[in-house]
Write an enzyme that holds these catalytic residues in place. Structure first.
Site, mmCIF file in Angstrom:
data_model
loop_
_atom_site.group_PDB
_atom_site.id
_atom_site.type_symbol
_atom_site.label_atom_id
_atom_site.label_comp_id
_atom_site.label_asym_id
_atom_site.label_seq_id
_atom_site.Cartn_x
_atom_site.Cartn_y
_atom_site.Cartn_z
ATOM 1 N N ILE A 31 0.830 -1.211 0.000
ATOM 2 C CA ILE A 31 0.000 0.000 0.000
ATOM 3 C C ILE A 31 0.865 1.264 0.000
ATOM 4 O O ILE A 31 0.406 2.334 -0.393
ATOM 5 C CB ILE A 31 -0.951 -0.026 1.226
ATOM 6 C CG1 ILE A 31 -2.189 0.808 0.965
ATOM 7 C CG2 ILE A 31 -0.247 0.376 2.510
ATOM 8 C CD1 ILE A 31 -3.308 0.566 1.979
ATOM 9 N N ASN A 86 11.571 -8.604 6.922
ATOM 10 C CA ASN A 86 11.804 -8.032 8.248
ATOM 11 C C ASN A 86 11.266 -9.004 9.292
ATOM 12 O O ASN A 86 10.158 -9.530 9.135
ATOM 13 C CB ASN A 86 11.095 -6.682 8.367
ATOM 14 C CG ASN A 86 11.684 -5.640 7.424
ATOM 15 O OD1 ASN A 86 12.888 -5.582 7.239
ATOM 16 N ND2 ASN A 86 10.832 -4.838 6.805
ATOM 17 N N GLN A 93 9.801 -5.465 12.094
ATOM 18 C CA GLN A 93 8.631 -6.026 11.426
ATOM 19 C C GLN A 93 7.382 -5.344 11.993
ATOM 20 O O GLN A 93 7.141 -5.380 13.198
ATOM 21 C CB GLN A 93 8.568 -7.540 11.679
ATOM 22 C CG GLN A 93 7.398 -8.219 10.992
ATOM 23 C CD GLN A 93 7.380 -9.724 11.258
ATOM 24 O OE1 GLN A 93 8.254 -10.260 11.955
ATOM 25 N NE2 GLN A 93 6.397 -10.395 10.699
ATOM 26 N N HIS A 99 5.906 -11.964 5.659
ATOM 27 C CA HIS A 99 5.769 -11.467 4.289
ATOM 28 C C HIS A 99 7.148 -11.243 3.697
ATOM 29 O O HIS A 99 8.063 -10.770 4.377
ATOM 30 C CB HIS A 99 4.930 -10.189 4.229
ATOM 31 C CG HIS A 99 5.324 -9.146 5.234
ATOM 32 N ND1 HIS A 99 4.967 -9.216 6.566
ATOM 33 C CD2 HIS A 99 6.058 -8.020 5.098
ATOM 34 C CE1 HIS A 99 5.463 -8.176 7.206
ATOM 35 N NE2 HIS A 99 6.139 -7.435 6.337
HETATM 36 P P1 5GP Z 1 7.025 -4.699 7.516
HETATM 37 O O1 5GP Z 1 7.571 -3.426 8.066
HETATM 38 O O2 5GP Z 1 6.165 -5.441 8.510
HETATM 39 O O3 5GP Z 1 8.069 -5.566 6.870
HETATM 40 O O4 5GP Z 1 6.111 -4.280 6.287
HETATM 41 C C1 5GP Z 1 4.747 -4.179 6.322
HETATM 42 C C2 5GP Z 1 4.330 -3.630 4.984
HETATM 43 O O5 5GP Z 1 2.940 -3.809 4.848
HETATM 44 C C3 5GP Z 1 4.616 -2.129 4.823
HETATM 45 O O6 5GP Z 1 5.464 -1.949 3.699
HETATM 46 C C4 5GP Z 1 3.240 -1.509 4.632
HETATM 47 O O7 5GP Z 1 3.244 -0.490 3.669
HETATM 48 C C5 5GP Z 1 2.403 -2.709 4.174
HETATM 49 N N1 5GP Z 1 1.019 -2.655 4.582
HETATM 50 C C6 5GP Z 1 0.534 -2.408 5.829
HETATM 51 N N2 5GP Z 1 -0.806 -2.474 5.831
HETATM 52 C C7 5GP Z 1 -1.186 -2.778 4.565
HETATM 53 C C8 5GP Z 1 -2.455 -2.976 3.937
HETATM 54 O O8 5GP Z 1 -3.522 -2.895 4.555
HETATM 55 N N3 5GP Z 1 -2.441 -3.261 2.603
HETATM 56 C C9 5GP Z 1 -1.287 -3.379 1.886
HETATM 57 N N4 5GP Z 1 -1.396 -3.659 0.586
HETATM 58 N N5 5GP Z 1 -0.069 -3.195 2.452
HETATM 59 C C10 5GP Z 1 -0.020 -2.898 3.767
#
Ligand code: 5GP
Ligand code: ZN
Length: 116
Positions: A31, A86, A93, A99
């Site tokens: 997103i 992450n 994370q 992911h």
């Molecule tokens: P992390 O920091 O956990 O590795 O990354 C989480 C990722 O999820 C971030 O890059 C953030 O932009 C994405 N993200 C969080 N909420 C949503 C959502 O509701 N939809 C989508 N498509 N991405 C999300």
């Protein structure tokens, strides 16, 4: 998991821009993309993070690794990309459903990390 946002995305309860789906995995655009190509590959079955992986996850994680370059290619990132996973507090994370970020596009990416 009832309250996990990525489980909700897999179930279609939160909308997402799907890149790919099969029985084991779901892929969707981030997103808040940091590059022209930025999607995530997730196992459909909830796993908090890489720190919870066991032998039972080898098939799905191998599948994700093979799909990463195929999907990156299909989105036009044909000369390489970066994968980031992450994990936990130290890895910063934010979403606790494992992911694999796939980040690429036409331009060369910045250096991987600043020195800590
Ligand atoms: P992390 O920091 O956990 O590795 O990354 C989480 C990722 O999820 C971030 O890059 C953030 O932009 C994405 N993200 C969080 N909420 C949503 C959502 O509701 N939809 C989508 N498509 N991405 C999300
Ligand atoms: Zn989940």
């Amino acid at each position: 998991m009832d309250n996990c946002i990525f489980c909700k995305i897999v179930r279609g309860e939160i909308p997402s821009r799907k890149v790919y789906e099969d029985d084991l995995v779901y892929a969707f655009h981030d997103i808040n993309p940091v590059a022209p190509v930025h999607f995530m590959l997730i196992p459909k079955e909830h796993v908090d993070s890489m720190a919870q992986l066991g032998q039972e996850h080898e098939a799905v994680m191998g599948h994700i690794m093979v799909l990463a370059h195929q999907l990156a290619d299909s989105l036009g990132s044909t000369e390489g990309f970066r994968t980031i996973v992450n994990t936990g507090r130290i890895g910063r994370q934010d979403v606790m459903h494992l992911h694999v970020h796939v980040i690429g596009g036409p331009a060369v990416l910045p250096p991987m990390l600043v020195r800590v």
